[in-house]
Design a protein around this motif. Structure first.
Motif, PDB file in Angstrom:
ATOM      1  N   LEU A 159       0.835  -1.208   0.000  1.00 23.69           N
ATOM      2  CA  LEU A 159       0.000   0.000   0.000  1.00 23.69           C
ATOM      3  C   LEU A 159       0.867   1.254   0.000  1.00 23.69           C
ATOM      4  CD1 LEU A 159      -2.716   1.432   0.101  1.00 23.69           C
ATOM      5  CD2 LEU A 159      -2.680   1.177   2.593  1.00 23.69           C
ATOM      6  N   LYS A 160       1.888   1.288   0.835  1.00 20.65           N
ATOM      7  CA  LYS A 160       2.755   2.468   0.888  1.00 20.65           C
ATOM      8  C   LYS A 160       3.480   2.668  -0.437  1.00 20.65           C
ATOM      9  CE  LYS A 160       6.372   4.891   3.362  1.00 20.65           C
ATOM     10  NZ  LYS A 160       6.171   6.006   2.498  1.00 20.65           N
ATOM     11  N   ALA A 161       4.053   1.610  -0.996  1.00 22.25           N
ATOM     12  CA  ALA A 161       4.768   1.725  -2.270  1.00 22.25           C
ATOM     13  C   ALA A 161       3.834   2.196  -3.382  1.00 22.25           C
ATOM     14  CB  ALA A 161       5.403   0.388  -2.637  1.00 22.25           C
ATOM     15  N   ALA A 162       2.632   1.623  -3.427  1.00 22.12           N
ATOM     16  CA  ALA A 162       1.675   1.986  -4.477  1.00 22.12           C
ATOM     17  C   ALA A 162       1.164   3.418  -4.305  1.00 22.12           C
ATOM     18  CB  ALA A 162       0.510   1.001  -4.490  1.00 22.12           C
ATOM     19  N   THR A 163       0.871   3.806  -3.067  1.00 23.40           N
ATOM     20  CA  THR A 163       0.365   5.157  -2.808  1.00 23.40           C
ATOM     21  C   THR A 163       1.425   6.205  -3.136  1.00 23.40           C
ATOM     22  OG1 THR A 163      -1.073   4.299  -1.074  1.00 23.40           O
ATOM     23  CG2 THR A 163      -0.640   6.660  -1.044  1.00 23.40           C
ATOM     24  N   ASP A 164       2.644   5.975  -2.701  1.00 23.85           N
ATOM     25  CA  ASP A 164       3.731   6.922  -2.981  1.00 23.85           C
ATOM     26  C   ASP A 164       3.994   7.018  -4.485  1.00 23.85           C
ATOM     27  OD1 ASP A 164       3.944   7.288  -0.254  1.00 23.85           O
ATOM     28  OD2 ASP A 164       5.826   6.157  -0.047  1.00 23.85           O
ATOM     29  N   ALA A 165       4.043   5.871  -5.145  1.00 24.38           N
ATOM     30  CA  ALA A 165       4.301   5.868  -6.590  1.00 24.38           C
ATOM     31  C   ALA A 165       3.164   6.545  -7.339  1.00 24.38           C
ATOM     32  CB  ALA A 165       4.492   4.442  -7.091  1.00 24.38           C
ATOM     33  N   HIS A 166       1.931   6.297  -6.916  1.00 24.71           N
ATOM     34  CA  HIS A 166       0.780   6.919  -7.585  1.00 24.71           C
ATOM     35  C   HIS A 166       0.898   8.439  -7.522  1.00 24.71           C
ATOM     36  CE1 HIS A 166      -3.386   8.364  -8.034  1.00 24.71           C
ATOM     37  NE2 HIS A 166      -3.483   7.352  -8.895  1.00 24.71           N
ATOM     38  N   ALA A 167       1.185   8.962  -6.350  1.00 25.03           N
ATOM     39  CA  ALA A 167       1.314  10.416  -6.197  1.00 25.03           C
ATOM     40  C   ALA A 167       2.476  10.957  -7.030  1.00 25.03           C
ATOM     41  CB  ALA A 167       1.506  10.771  -4.721  1.00 25.03           C
ATOM     42  N   ASP A 168       3.611  10.283  -6.977  1.00 21.08           N
ATOM     43  CA  ASP A 168       4.789  10.752  -7.722  1.00 21.08           C
ATOM     44  C   ASP A 168       4.583  10.676  -9.234  1.00 21.08           C
ATOM     45  OD1 ASP A 168       6.016  11.120  -5.270  1.00 21.08           O
ATOM     46  OD2 ASP A 168       7.295   9.336  -5.430  1.00 21.08           O
ATOM     47  N   LEU A 169       4.057   9.553  -9.711  1.00 21.78           N
ATOM     48  CA  LEU A 169       3.853   9.391 -11.157  1.00 21.78           C
ATOM     49  C   LEU A 169       2.782  10.344 -11.679  1.00 21.78           C
ATOM     50  CD1 LEU A 169       4.147   5.517 -11.447  1.00 21.78           C
ATOM     51  CD2 LEU A 169       5.820   7.236 -12.193  1.00 21.78           C
ATOM     52  N   LEU A 170       1.773  10.591 -10.884  1.00 21.69           N
ATOM     53  CA  LEU A 170       0.741  11.560 -11.277  1.00 21.69           C
ATOM     54  C   LEU A 170       1.350  12.955 -11.391  1.00 21.69           C
ATOM     55  CD1 LEU A 170      -2.232  11.999 -11.937  1.00 21.69           C
ATOM     56  CD2 LEU A 170      -2.662  12.275  -9.493  1.00 21.69           C
ATOM     57  N   ALA A 171       2.192  13.332 -10.446  1.00 22.86           N
ATOM     58  CA  ALA A 171       2.849  14.645 -10.490  1.00 22.86           C
ATOM     59  C   ALA A 171       3.775  14.751 -11.704  1.00 22.86           C
ATOM     60  CB  ALA A 171       3.635  14.890  -9.202  1.00 22.86           C
ATOM     61  N   ILE A 172       4.520  13.703 -11.987  1.00 30.38           N
ATOM     62  CA  ILE A 172       5.411  13.705 -13.153  1.00 30.38           C
ATOM     63  C   ILE A 172       4.591  13.841 -14.431  1.00 30.38           C
ATOM     64  CG2 ILE A 172       6.982  12.270 -14.538  1.00 30.38           C
ATOM     65  CD1 ILE A 172       7.969  11.071 -11.817  1.00 30.38           C
TER      66      ILE A 172
END
Length: 185
Positions: A159-172
Motif C-alpha cells: 500500500l505504501k509503495a503503491a500510494t507513494d508511486a501513484h502520487a509521484d507518477l501523477l505529479a510527473i
C-alpha cells in the motif's frame, strides 16, 4: 553632324545599358526572392512535420500515463482493502487471512499490479526517463515486499509503495503533459 550622331548613339547606349541593368537587377532580385521564399517554405514545412510528430508523441504519452496511473490507482484501492481487512477490527487478522475475501482482495491487488506492469511494458517507448525511473523504483519496492513476512506487514508495504508511486507518477505526468506557463513578475 557626325559628332551629334555619336553623342546621340552614346546617350541611347547609356539609356539602353541603364534599362538593361534595371531589368537585370529586377530579374536577379526576383530570382533571389523566390529562392529565399522557397527555402523558407521548406524550413516551415520541416518545422511543422517535426511539430506534428511531437504532438503525436505527446498524445501517446498522455494515453500511456493515464493508463498506467489508472491501473496503479486500482492497486492502491485493492491494497487499501487488504490493509483494512487486517486492521478494521471486525475480524481478527488471522481470520481475515484465512477467509475467501482475503483471496479475492489479494487477487485484485496482484492483477492490478500485473496490469500496471503490462501497461508500462507496452508504453515504454513513449515514456519519459523520469517517469520510467520512478515506475521501476515502485516495481522494485513491490518485488521487495517479502512474501515470507507476515501478510499484514506485506499489505502495508505494498500500500505504501503503491500510494507513494501513484502520487509521484501523477505529479510527473501532470508536469510533462501539461507544463505550466512561466509566472509573470
Amino acid at each position: 553632324m557626325r559628332v551629334e550622331i555619336w553623342v546621340a548613339l552614346i546617350g541611347l547606349g547609356g539609356l539602353l545599358i541603364s534599362a538593361l541593368a534595371g531589368l537585370g537587377g529586377t530579374l536577379l532580385g526576383s530570382f533571389l526572392s523566390q529562392r529565399t521564399a522557397k527555402a523558407t517554405a521548406l524550413e516551415l514545412f520541416e518545422i511543422e512535420r517535426v511539430k506534428a510528430a511531437q504532438d503525436k508523441m505527446w498524445d501517446h504519452r498522455r494515453a500511456a500515463y493515464s493508463d498506467i496511473i489508472a491501473k496503479l490507482h486500482l492497486l492502491v484501492k485493492a491494497s487499501d482493502e487488504l490493509v483494512e481487512g487486517f486492521t478494521d477490527g471486525e475480524v481478527p487478522p488471522e481470520q481475515f487471512f484465512a477467509s475467501a475475501y482475503y483471496d479475492v482482495c489479494k487477487k485484485e491487488a496482484t492483477d492490478a499490479f500485473k496490469a500496471t506492469r503490462q501497461s508500462f511494458d507496452d508504453a515504454r517507448l513513449v515514456l519519459s526517463d523520469l517517469f520510467s525511473e520512478r515506475y521501476v523504483e515502485f516495481r522494485t519496492a513491490i518485488y521487495a515486499t517479502d512474501e515470507d513476512d507476515d501478510p499484514p506487514t506485506s499489505a502495508f508495504a505494498v500500500l505504501k509503495a503503491a500510494t507513494d508511486a501513484h502520487a509521484d507518477l501523477l505529479a510527473i505526468a501532470r508536469a510533462e503533459v501539461a507544463p505550466q506557463l512561466p509566472q509573470a513578475d
